[in-house]
Write an enzyme that holds these catalytic residues in place. Structure first.
Site, mmCIF file in Angstrom:
data_model
loop_
_atom_site.group_PDB
_atom_site.id
_atom_site.type_symbol
_atom_site.label_atom_id
_atom_site.label_comp_id
_atom_site.label_asym_id
_atom_site.label_seq_id
_atom_site.Cartn_x
_atom_site.Cartn_y
_atom_site.Cartn_z
ATOM 1 N N LYS A 195 59.723 53.920 72.273
ATOM 2 C CA LYS A 195 58.803 52.787 72.310
ATOM 3 C C LYS A 195 57.941 52.826 71.053
ATOM 4 O O LYS A 195 57.177 53.776 70.842
ATOM 5 C CB LYS A 195 57.943 52.860 73.564
ATOM 6 C CG LYS A 195 56.924 51.743 73.651
ATOM 7 C CD LYS A 195 56.204 51.740 74.985
ATOM 8 C CE LYS A 195 55.130 50.667 74.998
ATOM 9 N NZ LYS A 195 54.401 50.627 76.259
ATOM 10 N N LYS A 248 62.500 49.817 72.507
ATOM 11 C CA LYS A 248 61.535 48.718 72.586
ATOM 12 C C LYS A 248 60.625 48.726 71.367
ATOM 13 O O LYS A 248 60.110 49.799 71.049
ATOM 14 C CB LYS A 248 60.721 48.931 73.855
ATOM 15 C CG LYS A 248 59.602 47.971 74.081
ATOM 16 C CD LYS A 248 58.809 48.397 75.273
ATOM 17 C CE LYS A 248 57.624 47.471 75.421
ATOM 18 N NZ LYS A 248 56.609 47.991 76.258
HETATM 19 C C1 PBG Z 1 52.375 49.217 78.869
HETATM 20 C C2 PBG Z 1 53.388 48.288 78.331
HETATM 21 C C3 PBG Z 1 53.325 47.436 77.204
HETATM 22 C C4 PBG Z 1 54.499 46.685 77.228
HETATM 23 C C5 PBG Z 1 55.243 47.090 78.321
HETATM 24 N N1 PBG Z 1 54.550 48.094 78.981
HETATM 25 C C6 PBG Z 1 52.262 47.182 76.205
HETATM 26 C C7 PBG Z 1 51.710 48.222 75.364
HETATM 27 O O1 PBG Z 1 52.228 49.327 75.238
HETATM 28 O O2 PBG Z 1 50.648 47.912 74.823
HETATM 29 C C8 PBG Z 1 54.837 45.594 76.238
HETATM 30 C C9 PBG Z 1 55.815 44.571 76.692
HETATM 31 C C10 PBG Z 1 55.855 43.344 75.882
HETATM 32 O O3 PBG Z 1 55.229 43.197 74.807
HETATM 33 O O4 PBG Z 1 56.555 42.411 76.317
HETATM 34 N N2 PBG Z 1 52.112 50.358 78.148
#
Ligand code: PBG
Length: 323
Positions: A195, A248
């Site tokens: 991520k 992601k």
């Molecule tokens: C929670 C999380 C996030 C996303 C999914 N789970 C945001 C972040 O890390 O700030 C992002 C998903 C998206 O942008 O569609 N940590």
């Protein structure tokens, strides 16, 4: 001397032949629909930075999930907005919290739709970070206990799979151990393994009210510059017991998807995130590009790179388009 023996345009002569030579195919079962559910909301509420996406009430959540299921979408991914936040994210593991209630409701109303829950603290903490703070930093090891409690409460509510998105070290092993010790050894874990820290989560943070109150997430989420580090994150999560791994965002990490697919045998998922959705939506609204074409091409590229499943806010539209 390939030409004129070979003519690549033969493959493209007409629609019939183009269909016959298609290498990558998408269908409703490729997609997972993310859904936001908010405690105490009387009806669905639009999210300005994500046109077409809503924060759901419990009843509109059931309607939206049922609509997704009717289109052949196999799963939804749930995010919760609690009424109250605190520094310890207590509402995240409340057995009667927003997600726990939503899971029970969906499993009752649409039993054959898989319900996946995002396991993270950022929607539940007053400071908006993804764990327990020690000073201005997220304390990794204290956060592991919190994440395990959250995941267990989701599994106990009936979640088909839990999906930790926090990027703490060791969380897959910690969650696996807690689930196993509490009779949930058969609940799978989908790890947000690679991520990245990115500007493309902006609209999600509006939707989930989860922007950090200070600083950023760069001490836990990955820098865009480091592909080998991303592969190690995936490798470690598989070793710790992840049943499936996720990359992601998707379009800015297609190289990671390609390399992870070659290297690992675990199911590989990609999250086409809020900002990727919003930029195409915005340009489409302005008439600057063809929204449906750009959407279809983006999803095809993600599958072509090797994603087994794609989490996308376009799941319903894409399921119709590619049925
Ligand atoms: C929670 C999380 C996030 C996303 C999914 N789970 C945001 C972040 O890390 O700030 C992002 C998903 C998206 O942008 O569609 N940590």
């Amino acid at each position: 001397m390939p030409y004129p023996i070979h003519r690549m345009r033969r493959y493209r002569k007409n629609k019939t032949l183009r269909r016959l030579f298609e290498e990558t195919r998408l269908g409703p079962s490729d997609f997972v629909l993310p859904l936001f559910v908010a405690e105490g909301l009387p009806s669905a509420q639009a999210i300005p930075s994500m046109p077409g996406v809503q924060r759901h009430s419990f009843s509109s959540l059931v309607r939206e999930a049922s609509a997704a299921r009717s289109l052949g979408i196999p799963a939804v991914l749930l995010f919760g907005l609690p009424r109250k936040k605190d520094a310890q994210a207590r509402q995240a593991f409340n057995p009667n919290g927003v997600i726990q209630k939503a899971v029970r409701l969906l499993k009752r109303e649409a039993p054959d739709l898989a319900v996946i829950t995002d396991v993270c603290a950022c929607e539940y903490t007053s400071h908006g970070h993804c764990g327990i703070l020690a000073g201005k930093e997220v304390d990794n090891d204290k956060t592991l206990a919190l994440l395990s409690k959250i995941a267990l409460s989701h599994a106990a509510a009936g979640a088909d799979m839990v999906a930790p998105s926090d990027m703490m070290d060791g969380r897959i092993a910690a969650i696996r151990k807690t689930l196993d010790q509490n009779d949930f050894s058969m609940t799978p874990i989908l790890s947000y393994a690679a991520k990245f820290s990115t500007g493309f989560y902006g609209p999600f943070r509006d939707a989930a009210d989860s922007a950090p109150a200070f600083g950023d997430r760069k001490t836990y989420q990955m820098p865009a510059s480091n592909p080998r580090e991303a592969l190690r994150e995936i490798e470690l999560d598989i070793e710790e017991g992840a049943d499936a791994v996720m990359v992601k965002p998707a379009l800015t990490a297609l190289d990671i998807i390609v390399r992870a697919k070659e290297r690992f045998l675990a199911p590989l998922w990609a999250y086409h995130v809020s900002g990727e959705y919003a930029m195409i939506k915005a340009a489409g609204k302005l008439g600057w590009l063809d929204e449906e074409g750009a959407m279809a091409e983006s999803l095809l590229a993600i599958k072509r790179a090797g994603a087994d499943r794609i989490i996308t806010y376009w799941a319903k539209e894409a399921a119709k388009l590619f049925k």
